[in-house]
Design a protein around this motif. Structure first.
Motif, PDB file in Angstrom:
ATOM      1  N   TYR A 253       0.828  -1.192   0.000  1.00 55.92           N
ATOM      2  CA  TYR A 253       0.000   0.000   0.000  1.00 55.92           C
ATOM      3  C   TYR A 253       0.872   1.255   0.000  1.00 55.92           C
ATOM      4  N   VAL A 254       0.559   2.162  -0.932  1.00 53.87           N
ATOM      5  CA  VAL A 254       1.250   3.447  -1.021  1.00 53.87           C
ATOM      6  C   VAL A 254       0.209   4.548  -0.836  1.00 53.87           C
ATOM      7  N   ILE A 255       0.400   5.393   0.181  1.00 52.01           N
ATOM      8  CA  ILE A 255      -0.546   6.472   0.450  1.00 52.01           C
ATOM      9  C   ILE A 255      -0.026   7.766  -0.167  1.00 52.01           C
ATOM     10  N   HIS A 256      -0.811   8.344  -1.055  1.00 50.19           N
ATOM     11  CA  HIS A 256      -0.459   9.601  -1.715  1.00 50.19           C
ATOM     12  C   HIS A 256      -1.230  10.728  -1.036  1.00 50.19           C
ATOM     13  N   MET A 257      -0.519  11.664  -0.447  1.00 47.37           N
ATOM     14  CA  MET A 257      -1.140  12.769   0.268  1.00 47.37           C
ATOM     15  C   MET A 257      -1.372  13.945  -0.688  1.00 47.37           C
ATOM     16  N   GLY A 258      -2.415  14.710  -0.390  1.00 49.31           N
ATOM     17  CA  GLY A 258      -2.678  15.933  -1.148  1.00 49.31           C
ATOM     18  C   GLY A 258      -3.436  15.718  -2.437  1.00 49.31           C
TER      19      GLY A 258
END
Length: 265
Positions: A253-258
């Motif tokens: 899992y890769v969380i992309h912020m913004g």
């Protein structure tokens, strides 16, 4: 407080919602019903649901902050059920998301990706009899009452109240619509580390993010050649066993912020 003021308030991204607003919406809805103003009564029903969606959304955020993970999951699931009822009676505009409903629906989907629940219970049953919540008449597929399930009538949603049901069984599934009933083995503890990492980086329920799920080959399969014995211990060649099978991979899992993905585009 006027209806126009309520509408403007619901357009604002708030961290906490005043329940007095909900009571005001209900008061106006009852007044519209008394006046037999069906369009107004139906619209105010929609405003009630919009408030409930927003309230559950900010509640889920604070529940995750307080590490009340199971309670937060219930709130997220409740939002999806509310949205399902609302969408049938209230048109959403992806270009002008004035009440932030599309944003909330998308973010709820992203939150659910990082919860550790994978298996759920889904009931199998036969509804023997049900009645319409609007007119009280018994209804069936072959004998409808004239009211359409889910539609609004004078500020009330048409539901079918089950009066007799036979439970056939319970199935274990991976992706049902209703995810309230997740499975927990006796003595099992879930790992909420990903939820903690995400929520610690959010200062508001309305912060943008999205979760990218990548599937990566497990370490034991990474350098295995087609004609090598399969690492699983079956005695078969890799090409005739786990090569190309989903079980040789695990989700990363890769969380992309913004930013976030819009499911309504």
């Amino acid at each position: 407080m006027t209806i126009e003021e309520i509408e403007e308030g619901l357009k604002i991204k708030k961290i906490f919602l005043d329940l007095e607003v909900y009571r005001e919406i209900e008061r106006y809805r009852l007044q519209a019903i008394e006046k037999q103003d069906e369009d107004q009564a139906n619209y105010l029903w929609c405003l009630k649901k919009i408030f409930e969606v927003q309230h559950k959304f900010v509640s889920a955020f604070h529940e995750m902050k307080d590490k009340k993970y199971e309670k937060a999951w219930e709130s997220l699931e409740h939002i999806q059920i509310l949205m399902s009822a609302l969408i049938q009676n209230f048109e959403l505009d992806a270009k002008e998301d004035v009440f932030n409903l599309i944003f909330i629906s998308n973010i709820v989907n992203e939150y659910q990706k990082i919860f550790p629940y994978q298996y759920f219970l889904s009931r199998e049953s036969i509804v023997k009899s049900a009645k319409c919540s609007i007119c009280g008449k018994e209804v069936s597929f072959r004998a409808p009452c004239g009211h359409y399930l889910g539609n609004l009538y004078m500020g009330e949603q048409c539901l079918h109240e089950v009066t007799d049901v036979e439970l056939i069984g319970v199935a274990i599934v991976t992706n049902p619509f209703d995810k309230y009933s997740y499975i927990r083995m006796e003595g099992m503890e879930y790992n909420y580390e990903m939820v903690d990492k995400l929520i610690s980086n959010l200062s508001s329920p309305y912060d943008k993010f999205y979760v990218e799920v990548k599937f990566i080959k497990k370490p034991e399969y990474r350098n295995v050649k087609r004609n090598d014995l399969c690492p699983c211990g079956s005695g078969k060649k890799y090409k005739k066993c786990h090569l190309g099978d989903s079980s040789e991979e695990y989700p990363h899992y890769v969380i992309h912020m913004g930013k976030y993905t819009n499911l309504f585009d």
